[in-house]
Design a protein around this motif. Sequence first.
Motif, PDB file in Angstrom:
ATOM      1  N   MET A   1      16.268  12.169   9.824  1.00 62.84           N
ATOM      2  CA  MET A   1      16.111  10.998   8.960  1.00 62.84           C
ATOM      3  C   MET A   1      17.301  10.067   9.060  1.00 62.84           C
ATOM      4  O   MET A   1      17.168   8.856   8.862  1.00 62.84           O
ATOM      5  CB  MET A   1      15.888  11.425   7.513  1.00 62.84           C
ATOM      6  N   GLY A   2      18.466  10.588   9.391  1.00 66.65           N
ATOM      7  CA  GLY A   2      19.603   9.712   9.684  1.00 66.65           C
ATOM      8  C   GLY A   2      19.356   8.906  10.941  1.00 66.65           C
ATOM      9  O   GLY A   2      19.755   7.745  11.050  1.00 66.65           O
ATOM     10  N   ALA A   3      18.645   9.527  11.910  1.00 66.67           N
ATOM     11  CA  ALA A   3      18.288   8.814  13.137  1.00 66.67           C
ATOM     12  C   ALA A   3      17.171   7.815  12.885  1.00 66.67           C
ATOM     13  O   ALA A   3      17.126   6.741  13.500  1.00 66.67           O
ATOM     14  CB  ALA A   3      17.888   9.812  14.219  1.00 66.67           C
ATOM     15  N   TYR A   4      16.230   8.145  11.989  1.00 72.03           N
ATOM     16  CA  TYR A   4      15.254   7.158  11.521  1.00 72.03           C
ATOM     17  C   TYR A   4      15.990   5.909  11.023  1.00 72.03           C
ATOM     18  O   TYR A   4      15.681   4.783  11.424  1.00 72.03           O
ATOM     19  CB  TYR A   4      14.404   7.776  10.407  1.00 72.03           C
ATOM     20  N   GLY A   5      16.972   6.115  10.168  1.00 75.12           N
ATOM     21  CA  GLY A   5      17.762   4.988   9.674  1.00 75.12           C
ATOM     22  C   GLY A   5      18.483   4.264  10.785  1.00 75.12           C
ATOM     23  O   GLY A   5      18.606   3.038  10.755  1.00 75.12           O
ATOM     24  N   SER A   6      18.934   5.015  11.794  1.00 76.38           N
ATOM     25  CA  SER A   6      19.686   4.387  12.885  1.00 76.38           C
ATOM     26  C   SER A   6      18.820   3.447  13.707  1.00 76.38           C
ATOM     27  O   SER A   6      19.300   2.437  14.225  1.00 76.38           O
ATOM     28  CB  SER A   6      20.309   5.464  13.789  1.00 76.38           C
ATOM     29  N   VAL A   7      17.527   3.779  13.863  1.00 72.74           N
ATOM     30  CA  VAL A   7      16.623   2.890  14.613  1.00 72.74           C
ATOM     31  C   VAL A   7      16.450   1.573  13.850  1.00 72.74           C
ATOM     32  O   VAL A   7      16.442   0.488  14.447  1.00 72.74           O
ATOM     33  CB  VAL A   7      15.270   3.580  14.860  1.00 72.74           C
ATOM     34  N   ILE A   8      16.311   1.657  12.533  1.00 73.42           N
ATOM     35  CA  ILE A   8      16.207   0.443  11.719  1.00 73.42           C
ATOM     36  C   ILE A   8      17.512  -0.348  11.792  1.00 73.42           C
ATOM     37  O   ILE A   8      17.505  -1.578  11.951  1.00 73.42           O
ATOM     38  CB  ILE A   8      15.854   0.800  10.265  1.00 73.42           C
ATOM     39  N   THR A   9      18.638   0.354  11.685  1.00 75.87           N
ATOM     40  CA  THR A   9      19.946  -0.298  11.760  1.00 75.87           C
ATOM     41  C   THR A   9      20.138  -0.988  13.108  1.00 75.87           C
ATOM     42  O   THR A   9      20.770  -2.046  13.189  1.00 75.87           O
ATOM     43  CB  THR A   9      21.058   0.737  11.520  1.00 75.87           C
ATOM     44  N   ALA A  10      19.581  -0.400  14.163  1.00 79.02           N
ATOM     45  CA  ALA A  10      19.705  -0.979  15.506  1.00 79.02           C
ATOM     46  C   ALA A  10      18.821  -2.191  15.706  1.00 79.02           C
ATOM     47  O   ALA A  10      18.972  -2.916  16.696  1.00 79.02           O
ATOM     48  CB  ALA A  10      19.364   0.073  16.556  1.00 79.02           C
ATOM     49  N   GLY A  11      17.877  -2.427  14.785  1.00 79.29           N
ATOM     50  CA  GLY A  11      16.998  -3.586  14.898  1.00 79.29           C
ATOM     51  C   GLY A  11      15.528  -3.273  14.924  1.00 79.29           C
ATOM     52  O   GLY A  11      14.694  -4.178  15.016  1.00 79.29           O
ATOM     53  N   GLY A  12      15.164  -1.983  14.841  1.00 71.03           N
ATOM     54  CA  GLY A  12      13.767  -1.587  14.905  1.00 71.03           C
ATOM     55  C   GLY A  12      13.077  -1.702  13.556  1.00 71.03           C
ATOM     56  O   GLY A  12      13.052  -0.747  12.776  1.00 71.03           O
ATOM     57  N   GLY A  13      12.505  -2.856  13.277  1.00 70.50           N
ATOM     58  CA  GLY A  13      11.803  -3.051  12.014  1.00 70.50           C
ATOM     59  C   GLY A  13      10.522  -2.238  11.963  1.00 70.50           C
ATOM     60  O   GLY A  13       9.821  -2.077  12.964  1.00 70.50           O
ATOM     61  N   VAL A  14      10.192  -1.730  10.773  1.00 76.15           N
ATOM     62  CA  VAL A  14       9.024  -0.862  10.637  1.00 76.15           C
ATOM     63  C   VAL A  14       7.740  -1.682  10.538  1.00 76.15           C
ATOM     64  O   VAL A  14       7.756  -2.901  10.321  1.00 76.15           O
ATOM     65  CB  VAL A  14       9.157   0.061   9.406  1.00 76.15           C
ATOM     66  N   THR A  15       6.609  -0.998  10.690  1.00 75.27           N
ATOM     67  CA  THR A  15       5.299  -1.640  10.609  1.00 75.27           C
ATOM     68  C   THR A  15       4.896  -1.868   9.152  1.00 75.27           C
ATOM     69  O   THR A  15       5.410  -1.215   8.234  1.00 75.27           O
ATOM     70  CB  THR A  15       4.221  -0.758  11.260  1.00 75.27           C
ATOM     71  N   GLN A  16       3.950  -2.768   8.956  1.00 75.12           N
ATOM     72  CA  GLN A  16       3.420  -2.972   7.606  1.00 75.12           C
ATOM     73  C   GLN A  16       2.743  -1.701   7.098  1.00 75.12           C
ATOM     74  O   GLN A  16       2.871  -1.350   5.916  1.00 75.12           O
ATOM     75  CB  GLN A  16       2.435  -4.131   7.585  1.00 75.12           C
ATOM     76  N   ALA A  17       2.032  -1.003   7.983  1.00 74.64           N
ATOM     77  CA  ALA A  17       1.348   0.224   7.578  1.00 74.64           C
ATOM     78  C   ALA A  17       2.332   1.245   7.015  1.00 74.64           C
ATOM     79  O   ALA A  17       2.011   1.970   6.068  1.00 74.64           O
ATOM     80  CB  ALA A  17       0.586   0.816   8.760  1.00 74.64           C
ATOM     81  N   ALA A  18       3.540   1.295   7.581  1.00 73.58           N
ATOM     82  CA  ALA A  18       4.548   2.243   7.101  1.00 73.58           C
ATOM     83  C   ALA A  18       4.980   1.938   5.675  1.00 73.58           C
ATOM     84  O   ALA A  18       5.385   2.840   4.937  1.00 73.58           O
ATOM     85  CB  ALA A  18       5.764   2.229   8.022  1.00 73.58           C
ATOM     86  N   THR A  19       4.876   0.684   5.289  1.00 67.27           N
ATOM     87  CA  THR A  19       5.301   0.301   3.932  1.00 67.27           C
ATOM     88  C   THR A  19       4.224   0.580   2.888  1.00 67.27           C
ATOM     89  O   THR A  19       4.482   0.447   1.690  1.00 67.27           O
ATOM     90  CB  THR A  19       5.661  -1.193   3.866  1.00 67.27           C
ATOM     91  N   GLU A  20       3.024   0.969   3.338  1.00 68.76           N
ATOM     92  CA  GLU A  20       1.894   1.131   2.423  1.00 68.76           C
ATOM     93  C   GLU A  20       1.437   2.574   2.283  1.00 68.76           C
ATOM     94  O   GLU A  20       0.410   2.844   1.647  1.00 68.76           O
ATOM     95  CB  GLU A  20       0.731   0.263   2.911  1.00 68.76           C
ATOM     96  N   LEU A  21       2.157   3.515   2.834  1.00 67.66           N
ATOM     97  CA  LEU A  21       1.773   4.917   2.779  1.00 67.66           C
ATOM     98  C   LEU A  21       1.866   5.449   1.356  1.00 67.66           C
ATOM     99  O   LEU A  21       2.871   5.249   0.663  1.00 67.66           O
ATOM    100  CB  LEU A  21       2.680   5.750   3.690  1.00 67.66           C
ATOM    101  N   ALA A  22       0.819   6.147   0.921  1.00 67.27           N
ATOM    102  CA  ALA A  22       0.792   6.664  -0.452  1.00 67.27           C
ATOM    103  C   ALA A  22       1.913   7.659  -0.697  1.00 67.27           C
ATOM    104  O   ALA A  22       2.428   7.772  -1.813  1.00 67.27           O
ATOM    105  CB  ALA A  22      -0.565   7.320  -0.720  1.00 67.27           C
ATOM    106  N   TRP A  23       2.327   8.387   0.353  1.00 63.81           N
ATOM    107  CA  TRP A  23       3.379   9.390   0.209  1.00 63.81           C
ATOM    108  C   TRP A  23       4.761   8.843   0.578  1.00 63.81           C
ATOM    109  O   TRP A  23       5.747   9.587   0.589  1.00 63.81           O
ATOM    110  CB  TRP A  23       3.080  10.617   1.072  1.00 63.81           C
TER     111      TRP A  23
END
Length: 427
Positions: free
Chosen positions: A204-226
């Motif tokens: 999950m720190g690497a998940y954050g690192s991809v976002i920090t590097a510029g990898g914006g997430v998808t809209q679908a990822a922002t709508e997950l019930a969990w």
Amino acid sequence: MGVLMVGTAWAADNRVDGLRPDAPELAAPGASAIGVRTIQLLHKDQVDILKVEADKPLPKYDRPLTVEVWYPSDGAKRGGQYKNVFIRDGKTQVTLYGQAVRDAAPAKAETPYPLVIISHGYPGNRFLLSHLAENLASKGYVVASIDHTDSMYHDKAAFGSTLVNRPLDQKFVLDEMDRLGKDPGSFLNGLVNANDTGLIGYSMGAYGSVITAGGGVTQAATELAWGAPAGTLKRMMAGSPEHEALMDDRFKAIVSIAPWGMTYGFWDAAGLAGVKVPMFFIAGSVDDVSGYEKGTKAIFENAVNTDRYLLTFENANHNAAAPIPAPVESWKPVDNLDFVPFEHYADAVWDTLRMNNITQHFVTAYFAVHLKGDDSMQSYLDIIPVANEGVFAVEKDGTPKAEHSYWKGFPKRTAKGLKLEHMTKAN
């Protein structure tokens, strides 16, 4: 029986600074003694993800973060303890042993040292990658490892907090280390150069690192019930002004170990095209948490707008490269987990210390090139992709023969089961 006894004896030491006799060349510690201190930071006015309620204003709080800071020291002493460290069960506290000396005087550096930030998995803590922290500090880096609130062994809470806060914590700690490096009242004053910063993230720190590097997430990822509640992850969406504002050119290079999220649709090709910071990915080829072919390798292949590497441990699972050797206290079953905590640290195929040493070797070369401008270290990265195909052929005096193609820095017979792929920025 002999192997088991040796392994048990090593684990009983709970050491984070091990070096196998067959370790690659750059895994060895550097010349500097190491100091370590704990600092407390407060990220004010943050969304309290744990208290978010639908159709109500977002609650705010001052988010506490404990950070362990390793740094080069002028002291002659080497060796110390990390006390009261929680392990995976979230209840047992242990003592770890390494090379750093608590509160040692910082080195009187002619120029400030580059900064490296470490971001652990979910759950984890700031000591999970302490082998890398000590190793880098001994080589002239200031290393700041974060305890991510709501993501630690003893305070594990709703996953949405991790999803939202990881990249925010990483950027905030960069800002704070930069500030403290200019604060006459801080031990970091004049010691740290945050303009040349590396980031190491695991899971999950690497998940954050991809976002920090510029990898914006998808809209679908922002709508997950969990996932993150009430649209709180939308600020990380590709193309959003909030995500663009997170980008920081002080991050010069990122090591991303088993980044979670690709197999759950958190990125697509368009989002990963936003990655602009050079990245060094590390993964096990049978990772069943973050995925490999459709996980880490897919992120590596789709980050087309940056220079990147992928180091693969063949047949290793999710614990490849990052965790310290399992503390001996984790070898016993516990009543609050359906697995032995040992499994959180170890791999069924690869020896943990072996993976640690290989990771230290490559991270040393990678950060030396990108954070210190040491181009001589590039030769440790310019190697044939498949280690098993390397030919070891040297003269009696050690001079390589024409056919020699073995991975540089690896003793004979030791570069096995590894791949290092390299892709350059798209034209």
